[in-house]
Design a protein around this motif. Structure first.
Motif, PDB file in Angstrom:
ATOM      1  N   ALA A 341       0.842  -1.191   0.000  1.00 57.08           N
ATOM      2  CA  ALA A 341       0.000   0.000   0.000  1.00 57.08           C
ATOM      3  C   ALA A 341       0.877   1.241   0.000  1.00 57.08           C
ATOM      4  O   ALA A 341       1.945   1.261   0.605  1.00 57.08           O
ATOM      5  CB  ALA A 341      -0.926  -0.010   1.218  1.00 57.08           C
ATOM      6  N   GLY A 342       0.438   2.270  -0.706  1.00 51.96           N
ATOM      7  CA  GLY A 342       1.224   3.492  -0.754  1.00 51.96           C
ATOM      8  C   GLY A 342       0.710   4.426  -1.814  1.00 51.96           C
ATOM      9  O   GLY A 342      -0.263   4.145  -2.509  1.00 51.96           O
ATOM     10  N   VAL A 354       4.580  -8.303   1.340  1.00 53.01           N
ATOM     11  CA  VAL A 354       3.983  -7.653   2.495  1.00 53.01           C
ATOM     12  C   VAL A 354       3.623  -8.719   3.525  1.00 53.01           C
ATOM     13  O   VAL A 354       2.807  -9.607   3.255  1.00 53.01           O
ATOM     14  CB  VAL A 354       2.724  -6.857   2.095  1.00 53.01           C
ATOM     15  N   PHE A 355       4.247  -8.654   4.696  1.00 50.04           N
ATOM     16  CA  PHE A 355       3.917  -9.546   5.814  1.00 50.04           C
ATOM     17  C   PHE A 355       3.253  -8.718   6.908  1.00 50.04           C
ATOM     18  O   PHE A 355       3.783  -7.681   7.312  1.00 50.04           O
ATOM     19  CB  PHE A 355       5.171 -10.203   6.400  1.00 50.04           C
ATOM     20  N   GLY A 361      -3.199 -13.230  15.591  1.00 53.74           N
ATOM     21  CA  GLY A 361      -1.992 -13.996  15.309  1.00 53.74           C
ATOM     22  C   GLY A 361      -1.887 -14.565  13.913  1.00 53.74           C
ATOM     23  O   GLY A 361      -0.862 -15.172  13.583  1.00 53.74           O
ATOM     24  N   MET A 362      -2.912 -14.416  13.087  1.00 56.46           N
ATOM     25  CA  MET A 362      -2.827 -14.938  11.722  1.00 56.46           C
ATOM     26  C   MET A 362      -1.756 -14.178  10.944  1.00 56.46           C
ATOM     27  O   MET A 362      -1.689 -12.948  11.002  1.00 56.46           O
ATOM     28  CB  MET A 362      -4.182 -14.797  11.031  1.00 56.46           C
ATOM     29  N   LEU A 363      -0.917 -14.921  10.235  1.00 54.71           N
ATOM     30  CA  LEU A 363       0.100 -14.295   9.394  1.00 54.71           C
ATOM     31  C   LEU A 363      -0.491 -14.060   8.007  1.00 54.71           C
ATOM     32  O   LEU A 363      -1.025 -14.975   7.385  1.00 54.71           O
ATOM     33  CB  LEU A 363       1.335 -15.184   9.281  1.00 54.71           C
ATOM     34  N   ASN A 364      -0.384 -12.837   7.531  1.00 58.23           N
ATOM     35  CA  ASN A 364      -0.848 -12.475   6.195  1.00 58.23           C
ATOM     36  C   ASN A 364       0.367 -12.222   5.314  1.00 58.23           C
ATOM     37  O   ASN A 364       1.257 -11.461   5.687  1.00 58.23           O
ATOM     38  CB  ASN A 364      -1.717 -11.222   6.253  1.00 58.23           C
ATOM     39  N   VAL A 365       0.396 -12.862   4.145  1.00 50.50           N
ATOM     40  CA  VAL A 365       1.519 -12.695   3.237  1.00 50.50           C
ATOM     41  C   VAL A 365       0.977 -12.451   1.840  1.00 50.50           C
ATOM     42  O   VAL A 365       0.089 -13.160   1.370  1.00 50.50           O
ATOM     43  CB  VAL A 365       2.454 -13.932   3.269  1.00 50.50           C
ATOM     44  N   GLY A 368       5.216  -9.803  -3.875  1.00 51.37           N
ATOM     45  CA  GLY A 368       6.437 -10.464  -4.285  1.00 51.37           C
ATOM     46  C   GLY A 368       6.381 -10.864  -5.751  1.00 51.37           C
ATOM     47  O   GLY A 368       5.498 -10.455  -6.502  1.00 51.37           O
ATOM     48  N   LYS A 369       7.333 -11.675  -6.156  1.00 51.27           N
ATOM     49  CA  LYS A 369       7.460 -12.093  -7.547  1.00 51.27           C
ATOM     50  C   LYS A 369       7.321 -13.602  -7.665  1.00 51.27           C
ATOM     51  O   LYS A 369       7.696 -14.347  -6.764  1.00 51.27           O
ATOM     52  CB  LYS A 369       8.838 -11.682  -8.095  1.00 51.27           C
TER      53      LYS A 369
END
Length: 505
Positions: A341-342, A354-355, A361-365, A368-369
């Motif tokens: 975001a930006g 973006v992590f 506690g859920m990890l969001n990822v 990337g490429k």
């Protein structure tokens, strides 16, 4: 951990999802989610992977088909990303998927009215090739370039830079990661939509999924959200008040007919930052891509006539206009990039992962490429290592299914050469498994479409071993029919007749 899901009926998969206590639930079956599931399952964890649509059905099958360092990222000053991408390219071509990822020479034509001077580009190519550990990093004359790409536009051409990257079948690369996860014991399901998250003592501990008309609760100690363009949708299942963590950029590609072989692909400079590509691809010419902000529903991504015209016009900077005329277009597709975001134009945004961690506690990822999917998967597991009770996460690359024993594969000599090469490319050392499907019915060795090398046995194999649920799954992502412009009524009918009752209701 239970038995592998490959070849296991859908009923058994749903039973496991409903009754097994998993260590890790991965939401999203694109290349990132599939990579996370595969690496986690190989670490001995109990893993579930769920995907609302088809595996690789969105961004992960709508890329430019490139495994590359990202030459333009040098212009943006991101040397670290280029270095990492080159490392992953070497790993993919040499170890992980040598049957699917192939080294490809690229020409970058430099025109008099272009934004870059030859000396500037040459210095960039030298740095790029040094990071790639490649000795292909020189300028070639217009005549030499024309010999490699016959329809190259010569008017105003000063010289061409030559370098090497790689191409891949992105849909198949994603699918092989799903298969690797399943073979290591993961429970994988497509057509499984997450509509709610499960919580216990303020922590996310699983999800509620909907498969057809059936709702199933899945329990897991750790949840990773790798839903790609839908990453914020899943985040808001936990807290509807959460803002946006990413933004989306739309990329359109066009496939045009190609009459003669090229010895290289083209990287075409459009301005100071942006480049497009013209890549010979399965007998077609793959053109693209665009880069525009997308603010609508991630599930509603189409290709407009204006976007097709843009792609063709940008290709005509370096390719004979007759070759990129609208009447030569055979197929189009669009996908969404997930960007941090930006502010500012999406074309200038860094292709960073973006992590984020949700309150529970859920990890969001996301982002990337394609090239660095393996590194992203390992980074994601590293961020939840302590939650999973892992001391370390093994970083060493390992071969995907079909990547070992390629030089020992024996296929029947009576197969047409193009079919043999095609099966070895898509399935590697598993190609004999596909042909075994046709042992009781030789008609399955027939082509799906007379103009392509895909055979009917692949459709059977796709349903029985690769989780295909309908004809579109097969034409678009299990075979190469779509990207060859052959996903027509004739192909649909042929597959439908062969599969009959094998397709999921």
């Amino acid at each position: 951990m239970g038995e592998p899901a490959v070849g296991v009926g859908r009923g058994r998969t749903l039973e496991r999802l409903a009754t097994q206590q998993f260590d890790l639930l991965v939401i999203g079956g694109g290349i990132i989610g599939a990579g996370i599931a595969a690496h986690a399952a190989r670490l001995g964890l109990g893993v579930a992977l769920v995907e609302a649509g088809d595996f690789g059905g969105a961004t992960s099958s709508a890329s430019s088909k490139l495994i590359h360092g990202g030459l333009r990222y040098l212009r943006l000053g991101d040397v670290r990303l280029v270095r990492e991408a080159h490392h992953e390219r070497r790993v993919l071509t040499q170890i992980v998927a040598p049957h699917l990822v192939h080294r490809t020479p690229f020409l970058l034509p430099l025109y008099r009215d272009g934004p870059h001077r030859p000396w500037f580009v040459q210095s960039g190519i030298v740095l790029y090739s040094t990071l790639a550990r490649s000795r292909i990093n020189w300028l070639v004359s217009p005549a030499e370039a024309k010999g490699m790409v016959p329809p190259l536009v010569l008017e105003g051409l000063r010289s061409c830079a030559l370098y090497a990257d790689a191409t891949t079948n992105d849909a198949r690369l994603c699918l092989e990661n799903v298969r690797a996860a399943a073979e290591a014991g993961a429970c994988v399901a497509n057509g499984a939509e997450v509509f709610a998250l499960r919580s216990a003592k303020g922590r996310v501990r699983g999800a509620e999924i909907r498969v057809g008309g059936t709702e199933i609760g899945v329990d897991a100690r750790v949840v990773v959200n790798a839903a790609g363009p839908w990453v914020d949708h899943v985040r808001r299942l936990e807290d509807p008040r959460l803002g946006s963590s990413v933004r989306l950029s739309k990329g359109v590609h066009v496939l045009a007919s190609l009459d003669e072989d090229w010895d290289a692909a083209l990287t075409i400079v459009q301005d100071d930052v942006r480049v497009t590509f013209a890549v010979p691809w399965y007998g077609m010419l793959l053109l693209g891509t665009t880069d525009s902000e997308h603010t609508g529903d991630p599930g509603e991504v189409d290709v407009s006539p204006a976007e097709i015209d843009q792609v063709l016009a940008e290709a005509a900077v370096a390719v004979d206009r007759d070759l990129v005329a609208s009447d030569r277009v055979r197929a189009t597709y669009a996908g969404l990039r997930v960007l941090p975001a930006g502010e500012g134009e999406s074309v200038n945004a860094r292709r960073e992962t973006v992590f984020t961690r949700s309150p529970g506690g859920m990890l969001n990822v996301a982002g990337g490429k394609l090239t660095t999917y393996r590194r992203i998967a390992l980074q994601a597991l590293g961020r939840v290592r302590s939650d999973l009770g892992l001391r370390t996460v093994d970083q060493h690359p390992w071969p995907l299914p079909g990547a070992v024993g390629l030089d020992r594969v024996a296929l029947p000599s009576e197969l047409d050469p193009d079919i043999r090469a095609h099966l070895l490319h898509l399935y590697g050392s598993r190609a004999p498994e596909v042909l075994a499907t046709a042992e009781a019915d030789s008609t399955l060795l027939e082509r799906i479409h007379p103009d392509g090398p895909d055979i009917l046995a692949q459709a059977i194999y796709a349903v029985e071993h690769e989780w295909a649920r309908d004809v579109e799954d097969i034409l678009w992502r299990r075979t190469t029919c779509f990207v060859r412009g052959l996903a027509d009524e004739q192909s649909e009918s042929r597959i439908g007749d062969v599969l009959g009752s094998r397709l999921a209701p």
